[in-house]
Design a protein around this motif. Sequence first.
Motif, mmCIF file in Angstrom:
data_model
loop_
_atom_site.group_PDB
_atom_site.id
_atom_site.type_symbol
_atom_site.label_atom_id
_atom_site.label_comp_id
_atom_site.label_asym_id
_atom_site.label_seq_id
_atom_site.Cartn_x
_atom_site.Cartn_y
_atom_site.Cartn_z
ATOM 1 N N GLU A 266 88.858 -31.570 -98.378
ATOM 2 C CA GLU A 266 89.944 -32.477 -98.012
ATOM 3 C C GLU A 266 89.857 -32.787 -96.521
ATOM 4 O OE1 GLU A 266 92.499 -35.002 -99.081
ATOM 5 O OE2 GLU A 266 92.389 -33.385 -100.577
ATOM 6 N N THR A 267 90.203 -34.006 -96.134
ATOM 7 C CA THR A 267 90.224 -34.416 -94.720
ATOM 8 C C THR A 267 91.463 -35.267 -94.476
ATOM 9 O OG1 THR A 267 88.941 -36.430 -95.143
ATOM 10 C CG2 THR A 267 87.694 -34.428 -94.578
ATOM 11 N N ASN A 268 91.728 -35.553 -93.200
ATOM 12 C CA ASN A 268 92.807 -36.488 -92.880
ATOM 13 C C ASN A 268 92.236 -37.690 -92.133
ATOM 14 O OD1 ASN A 268 92.301 -35.378 -90.353
ATOM 15 N ND2 ASN A 268 94.460 -35.300 -89.778
ATOM 16 N N ALA A 269 93.100 -38.679 -91.891
ATOM 17 C CA ALA A 269 92.661 -39.938 -91.299
ATOM 18 C C ALA A 269 92.096 -39.736 -89.894
ATOM 19 C CB ALA A 269 93.816 -40.925 -91.267
ATOM 20 N N ALA A 270 92.685 -38.793 -89.117
ATOM 21 C CA ALA A 270 92.223 -38.571 -87.743
ATOM 22 C C ALA A 270 90.765 -38.103 -87.721
ATOM 23 C CB ALA A 270 93.121 -37.558 -87.048
ATOM 24 N N LEU A 271 90.406 -37.204 -88.641
ATOM 25 C CA LEU A 271 89.018 -36.734 -88.696
ATOM 26 C C LEU A 271 88.087 -37.852 -89.130
ATOM 27 C CD1 LEU A 271 87.019 -34.343 -88.524
ATOM 28 C CD2 LEU A 271 87.421 -33.987 -90.966
ATOM 29 N N CYS A 272 88.476 -38.607 -90.155
ATOM 30 C CA CYS A 272 87.633 -39.712 -90.622
ATOM 31 C C CYS A 272 87.397 -40.724 -89.507
ATOM 32 C CB CYS A 272 88.288 -40.387 -91.835
ATOM 33 S SG CYS A 272 88.406 -39.320 -93.286
ATOM 34 N N GLU A 273 88.445 -41.008 -88.741
ATOM 35 C CA GLU A 273 88.294 -41.966 -87.638
ATOM 36 C C GLU A 273 87.386 -41.411 -86.548
ATOM 37 O OE1 GLU A 273 91.138 -44.343 -84.417
ATOM 38 O OE2 GLU A 273 92.020 -43.115 -86.003
ATOM 39 N N LEU A 274 87.500 -40.118 -86.276
ATOM 40 C CA LEU A 274 86.691 -39.510 -85.222
ATOM 41 C C LEU A 274 85.201 -39.531 -85.576
ATOM 42 C CD1 LEU A 274 86.516 -37.874 -82.559
ATOM 43 C CD2 LEU A 274 86.788 -35.812 -83.946
ATOM 44 N N VAL A 275 84.873 -39.128 -86.804
ATOM 45 C CA VAL A 275 83.451 -39.031 -87.185
ATOM 46 C C VAL A 275 82.916 -40.330 -87.757
ATOM 47 C CG1 VAL A 275 83.686 -36.568 -87.577
ATOM 48 C CG2 VAL A 275 83.974 -38.133 -89.497
ATOM 49 N N GLY A 276 83.799 -41.321 -88.021
ATOM 50 C CA GLY A 276 83.338 -42.615 -88.509
ATOM 51 C C GLY A 276 82.887 -42.599 -89.953
ATOM 52 N N ARG A 277 83.446 -41.716 -90.773
ATOM 53 C CA ARG A 277 83.105 -41.668 -92.199
ATOM 54 C C ARG A 277 84.381 -41.535 -93.021
ATOM 55 N NH1 ARG A 277 78.456 -37.133 -92.400
ATOM 56 N NH2 ARG A 277 79.129 -36.715 -90.248
ATOM 57 N N SER A 278 84.329 -42.071 -94.237
ATOM 58 C CA SER A 278 85.503 -42.035 -95.094
ATOM 59 C C SER A 278 85.645 -40.673 -95.750
ATOM 60 C CB SER A 278 85.396 -43.122 -96.176
ATOM 61 O OG SER A 278 84.307 -42.825 -97.052
ATOM 62 N N ASP A 279 86.810 -40.480 -96.362
ATOM 63 C CA ASP A 279 87.068 -39.213 -97.045
ATOM 64 C C ASP A 279 86.115 -39.009 -98.221
ATOM 65 O OD1 ASP A 279 88.989 -36.875 -97.538
ATOM 66 O OD2 ASP A 279 89.047 -37.919 -99.467
ATOM 67 N N ASP A 280 85.779 -40.113 -98.928
ATOM 68 C CA ASP A 280 84.853 -39.994 -100.064
ATOM 69 C C ASP A 280 83.472 -39.550 -99.604
ATOM 70 O OD1 ASP A 280 86.846 -40.784 -101.775
ATOM 71 O OD2 ASP A 280 86.318 -42.918 -101.677
ATOM 72 N N LEU A 281 83.012 -40.080 -98.461
ATOM 73 C CA LEU A 281 81.686 -39.684 -97.959
ATOM 74 C C LEU A 281 81.686 -38.246 -97.457
ATOM 75 C CD1 LEU A 281 80.601 -42.901 -96.001
ATOM 76 C CD2 LEU A 281 79.728 -42.085 -98.212
ATOM 77 N N LEU A 282 82.806 -37.806 -96.909
ATOM 78 C CA LEU A 282 82.867 -36.453 -96.365
ATOM 79 C C LEU A 282 83.044 -35.398 -97.452
ATOM 80 C CD1 LEU A 282 85.150 -37.023 -93.237
ATOM 81 C CD2 LEU A 282 82.711 -36.495 -93.234
ATOM 82 N N HIS A 283 83.625 -35.789 -98.587
ATOM 83 C CA HIS A 283 83.895 -34.819 -99.654
ATOM 84 C C HIS A 283 82.590 -34.191 -100.152
ATOM 85 C CE1 HIS A 283 86.503 -33.019 -102.678
ATOM 86 N NE2 HIS A 283 85.500 -33.201 -103.543
#
Length: 457
Positions: A88-105
């Motif tokens: 699980e991630t939040n919007a702040a992390l996705c914005e920082l690393v430049g990847r969506s939650d689906d890609l990070l999962h």
Amino acid sequence: MPHTPDSPKASADTEHLLARAHIEGVDEATWLDVIQRMDEVYSQLVSDEIALEQKNVELEESQQFIFSVMSAMSDVLLVCNERGEIEETNAALCELVGRSDDLLHGTPVYALLADNDSAARLRGILGDANPSRRGAAAELNLLDAEGRPVPVDANLTPRFARNGRRAGTVFVGRPTAELKRAYHELREAHEALKLAQQQLLHSEKMASLGRLVAGVAHELNNPISFVLGNVHALKKYSERMGRYIDAVHEGASDEELADMRVKLRIEHLLKDLPSLIEGTVEGAQRTADIVNGLKRFSAVDSGTREPVDLNTVIRRAIHWIRKGSTADIELDWTPGEPCIVQGSAGQLQQVVMNLLQNACDAAGSDGQTVRLDLACESRGDTVRMTLRDSGPGIPDEYLSRIFEPFFTTKPVGKGTGLGLSISYGIVEQHGGTLTARNHPQGGAEFALELPRTDSTS
């Protein structure tokens, strides 16, 4: 919609069952009991379905609330399982690393780190067999959307399953670049403020010093004039002694030397020399003492703290105020036992001089004789000094503002409005208090209280 026994459908079913009961030899009461039980079970199923739908609505609302909170967080957040895979991630992390939650999962959390040191620190925390439930703090470098390292102050808290086994880790972090920049700017502003305060303090001290120039000039004139007079006399004596010694070297007769001793007054000269020299030394020392006193008062204070007798500070301040004031001052003060405080003698002298100067200005504004009552004594762990003047007192509307910077009731050009404010700050830095009130018997009264110390070294 459930069917009740009174509905047409229920009546038809009941008749049909009764008919079958009659055919099969089952009595009517038994079938009625079965039908009633079926209706009760059906009603319970309907109630359970309604409650389940309500629970589902509440669960969706809770999920939506949690999602909105995670999305609103400015701190980065991710949750990984026991293998370090992101769940699980939040919007702040996705914005920082430049990847969506689906890609990070499902991605290993180590793939987000910028260097091996960060990876080693994270492995050490995630691999801890007995982690603290309070979590562990670590400074890690994450890769941002452009591949640059971003320092993050992170807290990694273990999460546990129902059986107590570690199920993963919750990672909450805050990028520290902005914090460090803000702290650096705050520190620079603080240093600039401290420098401005020191300059302001010294400027007010120099303004006080300027008010003493006339008195100091008169104070210096006496010993300097005395020294100059003695030096001129010594010059004449040295010329006479030189003439007499030259005559001795030239082989003058005893009669000629005796005659010269009388004409040049050599005997008087020799008797007068010790007093001339002693007076010259005394005048020079007096001048040096005055100059050193001015230097101590005007010098930028080093901020060092040492045992100081407040009586000595008061005595020195009174001396300078008398020399710089044109008013006639009648002071009622008798020095008592030593009142030792820990502080800066120069700063405390500035405070006492400011209080005395303000009292003289308030009480002697119309050319009247200034009457001051000053007392200093030790009271337990406190040294208390009070100063009361013979002036009209402080107007009630000014009492609450008397220590404000730049507040003054004096005419323009007669005061900066900083003396009492700076004095208040100095006393506060020494751990004491400075208060003002109108004395019941008339005049204004200032009270200075400082912590007493037993040390005299």
